[in-house]
Write a protein that holds these residues in place. Sequence first.
Motif, short mmCIF file in Angstrom:
data_model
loop_
_atom_site.label_atom_id
_atom_site.label_comp_id
_atom_site.label_asym_id
_atom_site.label_seq_id
_atom_site.Cartn_x
_atom_site.Cartn_y
_atom_site.Cartn_z
N ASP A 69 3.66 10.98 2.57
CA ASP A 69 2.96 10.53 1.78
C ASP A 69 4.75 9.73 1.82
OD1 ASP A 69 0.85 11.85 0.72
OD2 ASP A 69 2.01 12.85 -0.56
N HIS A 70 5.80 9.87 1.81
CA HIS A 70 7.47 9.23 1.66
C HIS A 70 7.14 8.37 2.59
CE1 HIS A 70 11.36 7.90 2.06
NE2 HIS A 70 11.20 8.12 3.15
N TRP A 71 6.62 8.59 4.14
CA TRP A 71 6.50 7.93 5.23
C TRP A 71 5.47 6.20 4.97
CZ3 TRP A 71 5.52 11.68 9.91
CH2 TRP A 71 6.85 11.66 10.25
N ALA A 72 4.08 7.21 4.41
CA ALA A 72 3.56 6.51 3.95
C ALA A 72 3.95 4.78 2.92
CB ALA A 72 2.13 7.18 3.61
N GLY A 73 4.56 5.77 1.99
CA GLY A 73 5.55 4.65 0.80
C GLY A 73 6.32 3.46 1.36
N HIS A 76 3.84 -0.12 4.66
CA HIS A 76 2.81 -0.21 4.88
C HIS A 76 1.51 -0.26 6.10
CE1 HIS A 76 -1.69 -2.94 3.89
NE2 HIS A 76 -1.66 -1.83 3.49
N GLU A 77 1.99 -1.19 7.20
CA GLU A 77 1.66 -1.30 8.34
C GLU A 77 1.49 -0.19 8.94
OE1 GLU A 77 0.16 -3.97 9.60
OE2 GLU A 77 0.34 -5.10 7.77
N PRO A 78 0.66 0.14 9.50
CA PRO A 78 -0.22 1.53 10.60
C PRO A 78 0.79 1.28 11.48
CG PRO A 78 -2.29 -0.06 10.68
CD PRO A 78 -1.13 -0.81 9.52
N ALA A 79 0.92 0.97 12.01
CA ALA A 79 1.56 0.86 13.38
C ALA A 79 3.59 0.73 12.73
CB ALA A 79 2.05 -0.59 14.51
N GLU A 80 3.56 0.91 11.58
CA GLU A 80 5.60 0.90 11.14
C GLU A 80 4.96 2.33 10.60
OE1 GLU A 80 7.79 -0.80 12.42
OE2 GLU A 80 9.42 1.24 11.55
N ARG A 81 4.22 3.16 10.05
CA ARG A 81 4.18 3.77 9.90
C ARG A 81 3.95 5.43 11.54
NH1 ARG A 81 -0.73 4.47 4.92
NH2 ARG A 81 0.47 3.32 3.50
N ILE A 82 3.52 4.96 11.84
CA ILE A 82 2.88 5.80 13.69
C ILE A 82 4.38 5.90 13.35
CG2 ILE A 82 2.20 6.26 15.12
CD1 ILE A 82 -0.26 4.60 13.94
N ARG A 133 -4.97 10.33 12.74
CA ARG A 133 -5.79 9.83 12.97
C ARG A 133 -6.13 8.23 11.80
NH1 ARG A 133 -8.86 13.30 11.57
NH2 ARG A 133 -9.03 12.84 9.30
N ARG A 134 -5.43 8.62 10.27
CA ARG A 134 -5.98 7.57 9.21
C ARG A 134 -5.05 6.22 9.14
NH1 ARG A 134 -5.85 11.75 6.32
NH2 ARG A 134 -3.73 12.16 5.77
N GLU A 135 -4.38 6.54 10.50
CA GLU A 135 -3.52 4.89 10.03
C GLU A 135 -4.05 4.50 11.80
OE1 GLU A 135 -1.59 4.08 8.87
OE2 GLU A 135 -1.70 5.75 7.61
N PHE A 136 -4.96 4.60 13.00
CA PHE A 136 -4.68 4.19 14.18
C PHE A 136 -6.68 3.99 13.72
CE2 PHE A 136 -2.29 6.66 16.95
CZ PHE A 136 -2.09 5.98 17.32
N TRP A 182 4.59 2.05 24.40
CA TRP A 182 2.86 2.06 24.48
C TRP A 182 2.30 2.17 23.12
CZ3 TRP A 182 0.39 5.73 21.21
CH2 TRP A 182 -1.20 5.79 21.36
N LEU A 183 2.65 2.09 21.98
CA LEU A 183 2.04 1.81 20.95
C LEU A 183 2.42 0.29 20.85
CD1 LEU A 183 0.78 2.68 17.75
CD2 LEU A 183 3.58 3.03 17.08
N ASP A 184 3.10 -0.21 21.09
CA ASP A 184 3.10 -2.07 20.70
C ASP A 184 2.04 -2.67 21.91
OD1 ASP A 184 5.37 -2.26 19.10
OD2 ASP A 184 6.41 -1.98 20.89
N GLY A 185 1.74 -1.70 22.94
CA GLY A 185 0.52 -2.42 24.24
C GLY A 185 0.14 -2.56 23.07
N LEU A 186 -0.52 -1.50 22.65
CA LEU A 186 -2.13 -0.56 22.09
C LEU A 186 -2.34 -2.16 20.88
CD1 LEU A 186 -3.97 1.82 22.37
CD2 LEU A 186 -2.63 2.38 20.06
#
Lengths: 197, 197
Positions: A69-73, A76-82, A133-136, A182-186
Amino acid sequence: MKENATRERIVQAADKLFYERGYEATSFADIADAVTLSRGNFYHHFKTKDAILLAVIALRKANTAAMLDHWAGAAHEPAERIRSFIRILIVNRAQIRLYGCPVGTLCGELAKLGHPAQAEASGLFTLFRDWLRREFVRLGRESDADALAMHVLARSQGIATLASAFHDDRFIDQETAGLSAWLDGLVASQPSPSTHS
Amino acid sequence: MKENATRERIVQAADKLFYERGYEATSFADIADAVTLSRGNFYHHFKTKDAILLAVIALRKANTAAMLDHWAGAAHEPAERIRSFIRILIVNRAQIRLYGCPVGTLCGELAKLGHPAQAEASGLFTLFRDWLRREFVRLGRESDADALAMHVLARSQGIATLASAFHDDRFIDQETAGLSAWLDGLVASQPSPSTHS
DNA sequence: GTCTATACCTGGATAGAC
DNA sequence: GTCTATCCAGGTATAGAC
């Protein structure tokens, strides 16, 4: 109230000891000593060792949910959360170097013991899996979001296992950098990531 | 000669039990039962449990070295050899699903126990690491061969850990396919791989 | 080289006084 | 709610007969 406070101290001490020494290798006496409590009194709070394990897993689940929850707060961007997830390897590198991942090593131990709490323990992984999964999905990867979540989980588990086996935390930096790349590439390959929460 | 045969049977039984149940959870009685030997006689062959552990690690090292030699004999191209490594996850998937990777889980357990044989156990990883590194060098990746070797090791460890936690071996196929694809990409990006051995 | 018997310790769990 | 005392099972390790 006092009862709850003592119980909580027991669970926190057990959490730490189970992580650092393993579940089976930790005795009632070890936990009792850690909270300066007599062995006998211990049974007033927990009847069996399995009961302590379940309480520890419940505590870890609560802590994990709060962290997610803290990370989600915080982003906002999914990549940043991951990336927040990937960063726990770096933040906890000193511990991981010594004891590996708390979730992975617990699941591994319980699997070998054939312990009934296996499913409860792997539920800790499920929390991370579902959150990732939700963030992806939010990144626009509906079709393979779960596979991507498992991929990130697997990579982080492998990093933790080898960092612990070789007692090498520079390796953690090396591999997390690769995982981030890898995430950046995605992200770059995604034409228009959805940004609604 | 008979002495050696009994000793070998003990070590093989211990190898299996340490993998399936863990080192600490396996008692002398368990091993003695497995080879139908009396507890007392047991000590004629091994004075302490640590001595058995060292013998098991030595056995695993010998088996690993033989397997690596076999792979090198069965394929000349470095990429194909590395694929042999990746394939063990698939070949052993039924076991991995239940007990994880024998090397990773042993290192993890010994780390938590603070066991003196930790370095010996991680030497098993080193065998794979050095072998993979040599193949990446032959692929023309002198500068980052070790990092690539560790990357492959880490990915395979992560796969084993999650397959065991979720008791899911379809996931093994999924992730090994991804790892193979990564290797293909690496090979394709190499202009002229050296092929001398 | 194999066995039985046993000493010794630790760990989980209980009883019951305070 | 906390303690001491204790039981019992199982684990490591040894002694000594065969």
